[in-house]
Every structure is written in structure tokens, then in C-alpha cells.
Write an enzyme that holds these catalytic residues in place. Structure first.
Site, PDB file in Angstrom:
ATOM      1  N   ASN A 119      40.844  33.551  35.554  1.00  8.06           N
ATOM      2  CA  ASN A 119      40.513  34.948  35.286  1.00  8.06           C
ATOM      3  C   ASN A 119      39.411  34.935  34.233  1.00  8.06           C
ATOM      4  O   ASN A 119      39.673  34.675  33.066  1.00  8.06           O
ATOM      5  CB  ASN A 119      41.769  35.677  34.760  1.00  8.06           C
ATOM      6  CG  ASN A 119      41.453  37.081  34.274  1.00  8.06           C
ATOM      7  OD1 ASN A 119      40.376  37.620  34.550  1.00  8.06           O
ATOM      8  ND2 ASN A 119      42.390  37.679  33.549  1.00  8.06           N
ATOM      9  N   LYS A 133      37.633  37.312  33.127  1.00  5.89           N
ATOM     10  CA  LYS A 133      37.553  38.520  32.280  1.00  5.89           C
ATOM     11  C   LYS A 133      36.100  38.998  32.193  1.00  5.89           C
ATOM     12  O   LYS A 133      35.398  38.924  33.175  1.00  5.89           O
ATOM     13  CB  LYS A 133      38.179  38.236  30.911  1.00  5.89           C
ATOM     14  CG  LYS A 133      39.579  37.624  31.051  1.00  5.89           C
ATOM     15  CD  LYS A 133      40.363  37.605  29.785  1.00  5.89           C
ATOM     16  CE  LYS A 133      41.741  37.002  30.073  1.00  5.89           C
ATOM     17  NZ  LYS A 133      42.643  37.087  28.943  1.00  5.89           N
TER      18      LYS A 133
END
Ligand code: PGA
Length: 256
Positions: A13, A15
Site C-alpha cells: 500500500n 499511500k
């Protein structure tokens, strides 16, 4: 006890990190390092990087995901991206209900449920995130809270649709803090999630669903976490931005 057959999935992930050019560079570095993975490898990137990520991973076994999607197909939702838009460009996965969305952007269990419906309708695979805050853990309500998050998010999801869903247990206090849940803590809550799936569906569904742990997982602690009976993979934030670290976790998952 016989180990149930379910997929081990390691997902990154990213972000709000990486430009498209940096995306290409990082994935080019990652590709040779994870090419012999014996687990599913997913990389979830910012919307702006999806095109570059899909191009860089074409003809590889790395799957690309987005980090959120809206619940409507289209319309007056300035700044939003729909599940239909994601599937139209070939995105396979989407993270939904991440605690950063819940904390900073007003995401609720009910909006998570709506986004899940939209993603399922577009045949996207979903990484549904649930997790308690430190305050909630200290109040002793982790079990009830996690069960509630799972139950609301999966409202209206059929047994067949459940096959498209991975659940990630991410204690909020462990995300980006360097504080990992102990392997026992992680396993205990992943077991609660599995029990909730048994209650909502049945034992077969519970045995089949992939449940990840996320929260400061790295190359050093991954082995112990992934060895737990109810932990079937990881959702990796910080360590997924460094190709050797992410590949090391993929390597460990390939052996467990
Ligand atoms: P972290 O993030 O690995 O940096 O703690 C995990 C996540 O938020 O998915």
C-alpha cells in the site's frame, strides 16, 4: 491440524507516495526480485500512478490495485474515482476502509459497505481493512468492534461474492508507528475475523478467506507474523516502498 488451502497474498500500500516516473522505476526494480514468488503479489498505488503501474507490470504476475473508490458509477462527486473507472483501465484490486480513510476522510462502516458493493459490481478484488485504535484496545472492545466492522462492511455480500474479498486486520496503533502487534495479538484478531465469517456465512467460507495482517510489517518481523495459523498474508505500507524489503517479505511468504 491440516493447514486449510487458502491463498497467501502480500500487498503493498503505497499511500500518497511516488510520481508516475518513480512508480515505473520502483516496479522495474521489484519485478526481477518477486518473479519467483509462490504467493500472490499485489501493489496498490495512487490513482495517478495506476497507468504507469499497469504498464510496468504487464505480462508479470504482479497485480495492481487502487487505494479507494467511490460507490457511485459516475456523477457530481468532484475529486472522486469510481470502481467502474478502475475496472475500465484494467485495475484488479482496490483497498477499502483503510483506517487513514476512516480517520482523515470521514469514512464510516456504512460508506465502506457502499464502496464494497460498487467494487463487487465491477468485479474488482477487494482488500477490506478493519482495525481498532489503541483507546479501543485498552477499553477491551477490540473483539466486538472488529466483528462489527466486518459485519457492516459485508452487509449484502453473497457467499459467491465473498470470494472476491480479502480482509486485512490493521490495528490502527501499529500503522506507520513501528509498533507491530505481537504475532499472538495479530493471530487472535485474525481468528476473530474468521469466526465472524463462520457466523455470517459458514465454516467453508471462513476456511477459504484470506486474512492479512498489516501494521509495521517488515522483513524482520514478517516470518513470525506469517507463521501464525490465521494470518494468510500482509498489507505492507512503509516497507513496500523499498523493492528489496518488499521482495524479502514476498520471499518469506512464499515459504510459509
Ligand atoms: P505500515 O502501513 O506498514 O507503514 O504500518 C500499513 C498500512 O497502512 O496498510
Amino acid at each position: 491440524m491440516e493447514q486449510p488451502l487458502r491463498k497467501t497474498v502480500i500487498a503493498g500500500n503505497w499511500k500518497m507516495n511516488q510520481t508516475p516516473a518513480e512508480t515505473t522505476q520502483l516496479l522495474e526494480e521489484m519485478k526481477p526480485l518477486v518473479k519467483n514468488a509462490y504467493c500472490d503479489v499485489v501493489v496498490c498505488v495512487p490513482y495517478i500512478d495506476l497507468h504507469a503501474a499497469l504498464q510496468a507490470t504487464a505480462n508479470t504476475s504482479i497485480c495492481i490495485g487502487a487505494e479507494n473508490c467511490h460507490w457511485e458509477q459516475s456523477g457530481a462527486f468532484t475529486g472522486e474515482i469510481s470502481a467502474a473507472m478502475l475496472s475500465a483501465i484494467g485495475v484488479e484490486y482496490v483497498i477499502l476502509g483503510h483506517s487513514e480513510r476512516r480517520t482523515h476522510f470521514g469514512e464510516t462502516d456504512v460508506t465502506v459497505q457502499k464502496r464494497i458493493r460498487a467494487a463487487l459490481n465491477e468485479k474488482l478484488k477487494i482488500i477490506l481493512c478493519v482495525g481498532e485504535s489503541l483507546e479501543q484496545r485498552e477499553q477491551g472492545i477490540t473483539v466486538e468492534l472488529i466483528a462489527m466492522q466486518v459485519k457492516i462492511a459485508l452487509g449484502g455480500v453473497s457467499e459467491d461474492e465473498l470470494k472476491q474479498i480479502i480482509i486485512a486486520y490493521e490495528p490502527v496503533w501499529a500503522i506507520g508507528t513501528g509498533k507491530t502487534a505481537t504475532a499472538e495479538q495479530a493471530n487472535a484478531v485474525c481468528a476473530v475475523i474468521r469466526q465472524t465469517i463462520t457466523d455470517l456465512y459458514n465454516q467453508n467460507c471462513a476456511n477459504a478467506i484470506t486474512i492479512q495482517y498489516g501494521g509495521s510489517m517488515n522483513a524482520k518481523n514478517a516470518e513470525e507474523l506469517l507463521a501464525q495459523s490465521d494470518v494468510d498474508g500482509g498489507l505492507i505500507g512503509g516497507a513496500s516502498l523499498k523493492a528489496p524489503d518488499f521482495a524479502a517479505i514476498v520471499g518469506i511468504a512464499s515459504k510459509t
